[in-house]
Design a protein around this motif. Sequence first.
Motif, mmCIF file in Angstrom:
data_model
loop_
_atom_site.group_PDB
_atom_site.id
_atom_site.type_symbol
_atom_site.label_atom_id
_atom_site.label_comp_id
_atom_site.label_asym_id
_atom_site.label_seq_id
_atom_site.Cartn_x
_atom_site.Cartn_y
_atom_site.Cartn_z
ATOM 1 N N GLY A 62 39.488 43.791 49.286
ATOM 2 C CA GLY A 62 39.040 43.008 48.144
ATOM 3 C C GLY A 62 39.382 43.653 46.819
ATOM 4 O O GLY A 62 38.974 43.205 45.764
ATOM 5 N N ARG A 63 40.140 44.767 46.844
ATOM 6 C CA ARG A 63 40.512 45.470 45.618
ATOM 7 C C ARG A 63 42.001 45.736 45.656
ATOM 8 O O ARG A 63 42.553 46.085 46.677
ATOM 9 N N GLY A 64 42.636 45.611 44.527
ATOM 10 C CA GLY A 64 44.049 45.920 44.427
ATOM 11 C C GLY A 64 44.255 47.291 43.828
ATOM 12 O O GLY A 64 43.332 47.903 43.328
ATOM 13 N N VAL A 65 45.485 47.783 43.916
ATOM 14 C CA VAL A 65 45.815 49.018 43.224
ATOM 15 C C VAL A 65 45.607 48.788 41.739
ATOM 16 O O VAL A 65 45.055 49.598 41.036
ATOM 17 N N ARG A 66 46.023 47.650 41.268
ATOM 18 C CA ARG A 66 45.831 47.232 39.884
ATOM 19 C C ARG A 66 45.378 45.783 39.895
ATOM 20 O O ARG A 66 46.187 44.886 39.746
ATOM 21 N N PRO A 67 44.085 45.519 40.119
ATOM 22 C CA PRO A 67 43.628 44.135 40.166
ATOM 23 C C PRO A 67 44.034 43.387 38.903
ATOM 24 O O PRO A 67 43.993 43.930 37.809
ATOM 25 N N GLY A 68 44.423 42.124 39.099
ATOM 26 C CA GLY A 68 44.815 41.305 37.964
ATOM 27 C C GLY A 68 46.308 41.319 37.736
ATOM 28 O O GLY A 68 46.857 40.432 37.117
ATOM 29 N N GLN A 69 47.004 42.334 38.217
ATOM 30 C CA GLN A 69 48.454 42.364 38.118
ATOM 31 C C GLN A 69 48.986 42.095 39.518
ATOM 32 O O GLN A 69 48.509 42.666 40.489
ATOM 33 N N ASN A 70 49.959 41.246 39.601
ATOM 34 C CA ASN A 70 50.537 40.864 40.893
ATOM 35 C C ASN A 70 49.476 40.263 41.803
ATOM 36 O O ASN A 70 49.471 40.510 42.994
ATOM 37 N N GLY A 71 48.569 39.494 41.237
ATOM 38 C CA GLY A 71 47.522 38.874 42.034
ATOM 39 C C GLY A 71 46.324 39.786 42.164
ATOM 40 O O GLY A 71 46.333 40.918 41.683
ATOM 41 N N PRO A 72 45.276 39.333 42.854
ATOM 42 C CA PRO A 72 44.039 40.105 42.940
ATOM 43 C C PRO A 72 44.156 41.376 43.771
ATOM 44 O O PRO A 72 43.343 42.266 43.646
ATOM 45 N N GLN A 73 45.163 41.482 44.613
ATOM 46 C CA GLN A 73 45.295 42.649 45.477
ATOM 47 C C GLN A 73 46.317 43.676 44.993
ATOM 48 O O GLN A 73 46.485 44.701 45.626
ATOM 49 N N GLY A 74 47.023 43.433 43.895
ATOM 50 C CA GLY A 74 48.059 44.360 43.467
ATOM 51 C C GLY A 74 49.278 44.211 44.359
ATOM 52 O O GLY A 74 49.459 43.202 45.034
ATOM 53 N N LEU A 75 50.140 45.216 44.379
ATOM 54 C CA LEU A 75 51.350 45.177 45.202
ATOM 55 C C LEU A 75 50.987 45.273 46.680
ATOM 56 O O LEU A 75 50.103 46.027 47.064
ATOM 57 N N THR A 76 51.704 44.537 47.505
ATOM 58 C CA THR A 76 51.463 44.559 48.948
ATOM 59 C C THR A 76 52.234 45.706 49.594
ATOM 60 O O THR A 76 53.152 46.280 48.995
ATOM 61 N N PHE A 77 51.881 46.011 50.836
ATOM 62 C CA PHE A 77 52.604 47.019 51.606
ATOM 63 C C PHE A 77 54.091 46.696 51.641
ATOM 64 O O PHE A 77 54.930 47.561 51.432
ATOM 65 N N GLU A 78 54.410 45.426 51.918
ATOM 66 C CA GLU A 78 55.807 45.017 52.034
ATOM 67 C C GLU A 78 56.557 45.231 50.726
ATOM 68 O O GLU A 78 57.699 45.688 50.727
ATOM 69 N N GLU A 79 55.924 44.894 49.598
ATOM 70 C CA GLU A 79 56.570 45.083 48.292
ATOM 71 C C GLU A 79 56.803 46.561 48.002
ATOM 72 O O GLU A 79 57.863 46.951 47.510
ATOM 73 N N VAL A 80 55.819 47.381 48.321
ATOM 74 C CA VAL A 80 55.958 48.824 48.094
ATOM 75 C C VAL A 80 57.051 49.386 48.996
ATOM 76 O O VAL A 80 57.918 50.148 48.550
#
Length: 191
Positions: free
Chosen positions: A123-141
């Motif tokens: 329920g938390r992103g690396v940077r909530p609000g950027q790139n959606g509520p979860q931040g960057l996904t594993f696949e994107e990283v």
Amino acid sequence: MSRRRHGRTGGQGQGQGQGQGAPAPIANPQQQNGDGFLEKLGVRPGITICLMNPPEGFYSRISNGIPSTCRLYLGLPPKPPAHVFLLWPDGTRQDLETSLQYLKSMLSLEGGIWVAVSKKNSGRGVRPGQNGPQGLTFEEVQQAGLAMGLVDNKQLSFSDTHYGLRFVIRRADRGEAGPPPGRPPAGAEQR
């Protein structure tokens, strides 16, 4: 990217997870002492460790457990190479690729770059609000690291909400034919 150096007993000041645009604190951080967390990160005496955009409290947890001969920086080291980078991305995949390319140029051949990724159900992103509520996904990283000529070789839980994905320089680019860092050659005796 700043080049501030903080001593092992540095306090929680600006740039250490506080201030405008700082990452959210990590919920229930893993205990770094006693469970081998620092060793799993690749921390050993005499190396340089750089925390890039860490969440509140992470600097203190790392600095309290590292060997006294390590150099710990909040941001870039004044002089490369660094052995361990811990990066909390704060933008798009393209921003991450740019950061990874630059950090790769400062990385020791046997070092690694850890990138924080939010756990899917946290329920938390690396940077909530950027790139959606979860931040960057594993696949994107993962795709960003591979696009920069790095290879991912390890995952490690940082907390209940985040884990790290480690990237290293490809073996062929290191000019060696041996095993990846931290792994004994095949058939080597283990004590």
